[in-house]
Structures are given as structure tokens and as C-alpha cells.
Design an enzyme around this catalytic site. Structure first.
Site, PDB file in Angstrom:
ATOM      1  CD1 TRP A 187      20.268  29.353 -32.205  1.00 23.52           C
ATOM      2  CD2 TRP A 187      20.579  31.226 -32.592  1.00 23.52           C
ATOM      3  NE1 TRP A 187      21.652  29.635 -31.359  1.00 23.52           N
ATOM      4  CE2 TRP A 187      21.833  30.856 -31.678  1.00 23.52           C
ATOM      5  CE3 TRP A 187      20.799  32.710 -32.838  1.00 23.52           C
ATOM      6  CZ2 TRP A 187      22.464  31.871 -30.999  1.00 23.52           C
ATOM      7  CZ3 TRP A 187      21.236  33.691 -32.367  1.00 23.52           C
ATOM      8  CH2 TRP A 187      22.392  33.348 -31.558  1.00 23.52           C
ATOM      9  CG  ASP A 239      24.877  31.229 -33.942  1.00 27.75           C
ATOM     10  OD1 ASP A 239      26.084  31.659 -33.223  1.00 27.75           O
ATOM     11  OD2 ASP A 239      24.490  29.850 -33.768  1.00 27.75           O
ATOM     12  CE  LYS A 282      28.915  32.393 -34.102  1.00 25.60           C
ATOM     13  NZ  LYS A 282      28.598  30.702 -33.879  1.00 25.60           N
TER      14      LYS A 282
HETATM   15  C1  LIG Z   1      26.844  28.721 -36.344  1.00 23.47           C
HETATM   16  S1  LIG Z   1      26.036  28.391 -37.675  1.00 23.47           S
HETATM   17  C2  LIG Z   1      24.376  29.181 -37.239  1.00 23.47           C
HETATM   18  C3  LIG Z   1      23.419  27.767 -36.163  1.00 23.47           C
HETATM   19  C4  LIG Z   1      22.233  28.046 -35.991  1.00 23.47           C
HETATM   20  N1  LIG Z   1      22.155  29.594 -35.410  1.00 23.47           N
HETATM   21  C5  LIG Z   1      21.304  27.035 -35.519  1.00 23.47           C
HETATM   22  O1  LIG Z   1      21.091  27.268 -34.169  1.00 23.47           O
HETATM   23  O2  LIG Z   1      21.135  26.120 -36.130  1.00 23.47           O
HETATM   24  C6  LIG Z   1      26.494  29.726 -38.741  1.00 23.47           C
HETATM   25  C7  LIG Z   1      25.701  29.690 -40.162  1.00 23.47           C
HETATM   26  O3  LIG Z   1      26.051  31.097 -40.535  1.00 23.47           O
HETATM   27  C8  LIG Z   1      25.895  30.760 -42.223  1.00 23.47           C
HETATM   28  N2  LIG Z   1      26.485  32.070 -42.866  1.00 23.47           N
HETATM   29  C9  LIG Z   1      27.950  32.304 -42.722  1.00 23.47           C
HETATM   30  N3  LIG Z   1      27.830  33.362 -43.637  1.00 23.47           N
HETATM   31  C10 LIG Z   1      26.767  33.784 -44.137  1.00 23.47           C
HETATM   32  C11 LIG Z   1      26.360  34.662 -45.087  1.00 23.47           C
HETATM   33  N4  LIG Z   1      27.211  35.636 -45.314  1.00 23.47           N
HETATM   34  N5  LIG Z   1      25.013  34.851 -45.340  1.00 23.47           N
HETATM   35  C12 LIG Z   1      24.174  33.634 -44.729  1.00 23.47           C
HETATM   36  N6  LIG Z   1      24.623  32.814 -43.890  1.00 23.47           N
HETATM   37  C13 LIG Z   1      25.767  32.798 -43.445  1.00 23.47           C
HETATM   38  C14 LIG Z   1      26.609  29.579 -42.222  1.00 23.47           C
HETATM   39  O4  LIG Z   1      26.140  28.978 -43.332  1.00 23.47           O
HETATM   40  C15 LIG Z   1      26.202  28.741 -41.122  1.00 23.47           C
HETATM   41  O5  LIG Z   1      25.115  27.795 -41.278  1.00 23.47           O
END
Ligand SMILES: C[S@@+](CC[C@H](N)C(=O)[O-])C[C@H]1O[C@@H](n2cnc3c(N)ncnc32)[C@H](O)[C@@H]1O
Length: 232
Positions: A53, A112, A153
Site C-alpha cells: 500500500w 489494512d 478493513k
Molecule cells: C494484511 S497486512 C497489511 C498489508 C499491507 N497493506 C501491504 O499492502 O503490504 C496487516 C498488517 O497489520 C499489522 N498489524 C496488525 N495489528 C497491528 C497493530 N496493532 N499495530 C500495527 N500493525 C498491526 C500486521 O503486522 C500486518 O503486517
């Protein structure tokens, strides 16, 4: 039961086109349909790793734009415009610090993020996801500028309509979109909110509906016949 195809059309396209994840095409479709990103914008990307992203947003906001990305993990992509990514829990962030890092309030907040899913029946994953979105919404209201936008999301379920309504207390236009790149077996949907009202719930909302508006709208792509993969 539908099987999750790992190396699908979007996976192969991402490899060919140099994106670090197939999720790139979700944001690209959201922006193509809803016109979220523009040159020179300041964008906050919550849960930015591995960074597709960041790649898409950077292309669209250009070198004068600013990107601040946050993730629990190190982001693979180096921000190619102004800004930075850093490792943190999105919910332990100080809104003022984020605004300082970007040099001003954000035009767009992206999330996301998803909770770790259990796959269990009973809506646990959905409930956690809605809880996460409420935190994103709270953070967004602290860092967005007037008229800003939010993309977040959520895993669809019974609390989805209430989430749209809560979002509608702060934004003039709120609608869900299920991009083609979301996997067929996924229940994920993206809440797209435009026209942030810094007066929040105290200001009379112009439109809180989560129903697709049919009247002509100044925002390009808004009011399209169907924004869901299943055409519902
Ligand atoms: C589906 S991935 C995102 C993909 C990203 N949008 C991309 O296009 O590369 C979801 C991400 O959210 C992060 N995440 C989940 N909970 C989080 C939090 N409380 N704080 C920061 N990051 C978080 C995870 O570590 C993961 O890398």
C-alpha cells in the site's frame, strides 16, 4: 467449501509489476473507484508491512506527498517520497506525534490491519475486527484534517451496519467496498469514509447512510451500481 488459492492472478501480477504483496490491487481499486489519493497528500498507513500500500500510495501522491507507515513488523519498502515507516503498535501511538512526523494533519488514513483470526464459529473474528476498527476510527479522528478520508478493513458480520453508522458520525459519506483482489473465501470488506467533519458527532451529519447513494455525486466513482465482488 471454496479453497484459498495462494498463487492467484493478483499474486502473479504483483510479482510481475514489482509490488511486495497482492494487496496492492485492493488499494488501487479503492482509489480508482473512490478517488481517495491525490498529489501532495499526507497519508497515514496503519499496518503497512510488507509495504504494497506504501508503494501504491507513493505512486499516487507523488514526490511532494508524505507517507507515514506503522506496523508491528519492519516494513520491507522504503518510503520513496517524504515520510517514514516505523515499528509500533498502532494503538499505542500519540496522534500529535504522528501529525508532527507528517508535518501536518493527514488527508488520508489507511488501515489494512486485521486481528489474528481464529476461524472459529460464533463471530469471534468479526467481533475482534470491529473492535480494531473502532480504535482506528478513534485514532483517525485525532489526526485527520477537515474533509479527510479513511479506508479501513473489517471482517463482515452482524456489527458491520453499526460500524458504518458510527463512522457516519464523523464523515459525510460512508460506504463499503469489496475489491476484486480480496480472496473469494475472505469476508473482508473495506469501509471507505470521505469528508471528515472535525466537529464530529456535534455537527449535523449531511449523509450517514451506508446505502449506496444513487443521486449524482461530485466524487468520482461514488454511487457505482455495485461495489461488491458478489454484485450484491
Ligand atoms: C494484511 S497486512 C497489511 C498489508 C499491507 N497493506 C501491504 O499492502 O503490504 C496487516 C498488517 O497489520 C499489522 N498489524 C496488525 N495489528 C497491528 C497493530 N496493532 N499495530 C500495527 N500493525 C498491526 C500486521 O503486522 C500486518 O503486517
Amino acid at each position: 467449501m471454496a479453497r484459498r488459492v495462494i498463487q492467484d492472478e493478483f499474486f502473479r501480477k504483483a510479482k510481475r509489476e514489482g509490488y511486495v504483496a497482492r494487496s496492492a490491487y485492493k488499494l488501487a481499486e479503492i482509489d480508482d473507484k473512490r478517488g481517495i489519493l491525490a498529489k501532495g497528500f499526507r497519508v497515514l498507513d496503519l499496518g503497512c508491512a510488507p509495504g504494497s500500500w506504501i508503494q501504491v500510495a507513493a505512486e499516487r501522491i507523488g514526490p511532494r506527498g508524505t507517507l507515514v507507515g506503522v506496523d508491528l513488523k519492519q516494513c520491507e519498502v522504503k518510503v520513496p517520497c517524504k515520510g517514514e515507516t516505523f515499528v509500533a503498535d498502532a494503538f499505542k501511538l500519540d496522534p500529535e506525534d504522528l501529525v508532527d512526523r507528517a508535518g501536518g494533519r493527514f488527508h488520508v488514513v489507511l488501515s489494512d490491519m486485521a486481528p489474528s483470526t481464529t476461524g472459529a464459529a460464533g463471530g469471534t473474528d468479526h467481533a475482534r475486527s470491529v473492535q480494531l476498527c473502532r480504535k482506528v476510527l478513534e485514532l483517525a479522528t485525532g489526526v485527520l484534517r477537515e474533509n479527510g478520508s479513511l479506508v479501513m478493513k473489517v471482517l463482515e458480520g452482524e456489527a458491520y451496519p453499526s460500524l458504518l453508522q458510527e463512522t457516519g458520525l464523523h464523515f459525510r459519506h460512508v460506504k463499503g467496498l469489496s475489491p476484486r483482489a480480496s480472496r473469494d473465501v475472505s469476508t473482508e470488506i473495506f469501509v471507505i469514509a470521505k469528508g471528515f467533519r472535525s466537529g464530529g458527532a456535534n455537527e449535523a451529519p449531511r449523509r450517514q447512510s451506508h446505502v449506496a447513494p444513487r443521486a449524482p455525486d461530485p466524487v468520482s466513482g461514488w454511487g457505482a451500481d455495485s461495489d461488491r465482488k458478489d454484485g450484491a
